[in-house]
Design an enzyme around this catalytic site. Structure first.
Site, PDB file in Angstrom:
ATOM      1  CE  LYS A  11      21.399   5.709  -0.854  1.00 11.70           C
ATOM      2  NZ  LYS A  11      21.674   4.835   0.301  1.00 11.70           N
ATOM      3  NE  ARG A  86      26.486   2.016  -3.113  1.00  9.89           N
ATOM      4  CZ  ARG A  86      25.186   1.927  -3.330  1.00  9.89           C
ATOM      5  NH1 ARG A  86      24.644   2.534  -4.345  1.00  9.89           N
ATOM      6  NH2 ARG A  86      24.410   1.235  -2.510  1.00  9.89           N
ATOM      7  NE  ARG A 125      15.526  -1.785   2.685  1.00  5.94           N
ATOM      8  CZ  ARG A 125      16.464  -0.958   2.221  1.00  5.94           C
ATOM      9  NH1 ARG A 125      16.239   0.340   2.168  1.00  5.94           N
ATOM     10  NH2 ARG A 125      17.625  -1.432   1.826  1.00  5.94           N
ATOM     11  NE  ARG A 158      17.481  -4.351  -1.630  1.00  4.97           N
ATOM     12  CZ  ARG A 158      17.994  -3.123  -1.669  1.00  4.97           C
ATOM     13  NH1 ARG A 158      17.200  -2.074  -1.705  1.00  4.97           N
ATOM     14  NH2 ARG A 158      19.291  -2.941  -1.680  1.00  4.97           N
ATOM     15  NE  ARG A 169      23.438  -3.116   0.832  1.00  2.77           N
ATOM     16  CZ  ARG A 169      22.126  -2.978   1.046  1.00  2.77           C
ATOM     17  NH1 ARG A 169      21.464  -3.874   1.766  1.00  2.77           N
ATOM     18  NH2 ARG A 169      21.484  -1.950   0.547  1.00  2.77           N
TER      19      ARG A 169
HETATM   20  P1  AMP Z   1      21.244   0.069  -3.308  1.00  2.00           P
HETATM   21  O1  AMP Z   1      19.851  -0.301  -3.692  1.00  2.00           O
HETATM   22  O2  AMP Z   1      21.615   1.483  -3.708  1.00  2.00           O
HETATM   23  O3  AMP Z   1      21.568  -0.207  -1.859  1.00  2.00           O
HETATM   24  O4  AMP Z   1      22.228  -0.865  -4.167  1.00  2.00           O
HETATM   25  C1  AMP Z   1      22.191  -2.283  -4.054  1.00  2.00           C
HETATM   26  C2  AMP Z   1      23.500  -2.876  -4.570  1.00  2.00           C
HETATM   27  O5  AMP Z   1      23.676  -2.507  -5.959  1.00  2.00           O
HETATM   28  C3  AMP Z   1      24.767  -2.348  -3.875  1.00  2.00           C
HETATM   29  O6  AMP Z   1      25.042  -3.069  -2.675  1.00  2.00           O
HETATM   30  C4  AMP Z   1      25.810  -2.615  -4.966  1.00  2.00           C
HETATM   31  O7  AMP Z   1      26.152  -3.996  -5.046  1.00  2.00           O
HETATM   32  C5  AMP Z   1      25.048  -2.265  -6.238  1.00  2.00           C
HETATM   33  N1  AMP Z   1      25.207  -0.828  -6.587  1.00  2.00           N
HETATM   34  C6  AMP Z   1      24.248   0.153  -6.559  1.00  2.00           C
HETATM   35  N2  AMP Z   1      24.751   1.344  -6.919  1.00  2.00           N
HETATM   36  C7  AMP Z   1      26.068   1.132  -7.194  1.00  2.00           C
HETATM   37  C8  AMP Z   1      27.151   1.979  -7.584  1.00  2.00           C
HETATM   38  N3  AMP Z   1      26.980   3.307  -7.747  1.00  2.00           N
HETATM   39  N4  AMP Z   1      28.366   1.404  -7.781  1.00  2.00           N
HETATM   40  C9  AMP Z   1      28.554   0.072  -7.604  1.00  2.00           C
HETATM   41  N5  AMP Z   1      27.593  -0.774  -7.196  1.00  2.00           N
HETATM   42  C10 AMP Z   1      26.351  -0.263  -6.990  1.00  2.00           C
END
Ligand code: AMP
Length: 214
Positions: A11, A86, A125, A158, A169
């Site tokens: 993404k 999400r 990554r 990360r 996740r």
């Molecule tokens: P990402 O970089 O999109 O994979 O997001 C990293 C982490 O941020 C996720 O594993 C969640 O803990 C939190 N997060 C990101 N977007 C959301 C969302 N829309 N709702 C809830 N938690 C989020």
């Protein structure tokens, strides 16, 4: 538009390409939350414990940040939203926010990639601790191991890219996001995109869906 897909589906890479092609900003909920964590705000401190476990951050800690970002002037002519919504509840909230801003969603593009491929992608990554650029130990290695090609910063993994957290996740994604995809499909917004192959090939598939949605 919204970009959906499990963590590691590409993404972030695709969002960057889309912003270059269409001249609209990339709004990433994960980046917004990571900035709040880095800034040490109360909200960031609360979010961190959820993020470290690979769980979703509670809506109350996130919705205000998203609404504030989408209300900024650079989002006036569109945006690529990555990582939000999400859940179905977040999608319903987003529709309300957009109505308030006098706009609506054109497209929700979901990138489809198998679980095995995702674990391989994410566990390799590495991101630059200084500028945020993304690399992969096998698929997109930096010229010099451990160091960013763009700014020379140190490359790090990360916290939530470790294999156990990735599995958590993905479980969260399956549980929360599959119902969201069904809902967006019912709304006539969903395009399911094959997320395998080169980044360029995936990008052209997404651009095709954008063209069809207009
Ligand atoms: P990402 O970089 O999109 O994979 O997001 C990293 C982490 O941020 C996720 O594993 C969640 O803990 C939190 N997060 C990101 N977007 C959301 C969302 N829309 N709702 C809830 N938690 C989020």
């Amino acid at each position: 538009m919204v970009l959906l897909g499990p963590p590691g589906a590409g993404k972030g890479t695709q969002a960057k390409k889309l912003t270059r092609r269409f001249g609209v900003p990339h709004v990433s909920s994960g980046d917004i939350l990571r900035s709040a964590v880095a800034a040490g705000t109360p909200l960031g401190q609360e979010a961190k414990s959820y993020m470290d476990r690979g769980e979703l951050v509670p809506d109350r800690a996130l919705l205000e940040l998203i609404e504030e970002r989408l209300g900024k002037a650079d989002c006036l002519h569109g945006f690529v939203l990555d990582g939000f919504p999400r859940t179905r509840a977040q999608a319903e909230t987003l529709f309300g926010m957009l109505e308030g801003l006098g706009t609506e969603l054109d497209l929700a593009a979901a990138l489809l990639v198998s679980r095995r491929e995702i674990i391989d992608r994410i566990s390799g990554r590495r991101v630059c601790g200084s500028c945020g650029a993304s690399f992969h130990v096998t698929f997109a290695p930096p010229a010099r191991e451990g160091s960013c090609d763009l700014c020379g910063g140190a490359l790090v993994q990360r916290d939530d890219d470790r294999e156990a957290t990735v599995a958590a996740r993905l479980d969260v994604y399956d549980r929360e996001t599959e119902p969201l995809l069904r809902y967006l499909d019912e709304c006539g917004l969903l395009a399911r995109i094959d997320g395998t192959g080169s980044a360029e090939a995936v990008f052209e598939r997404i651009v095709g869906s954008v063209a069809e949605s207009r």
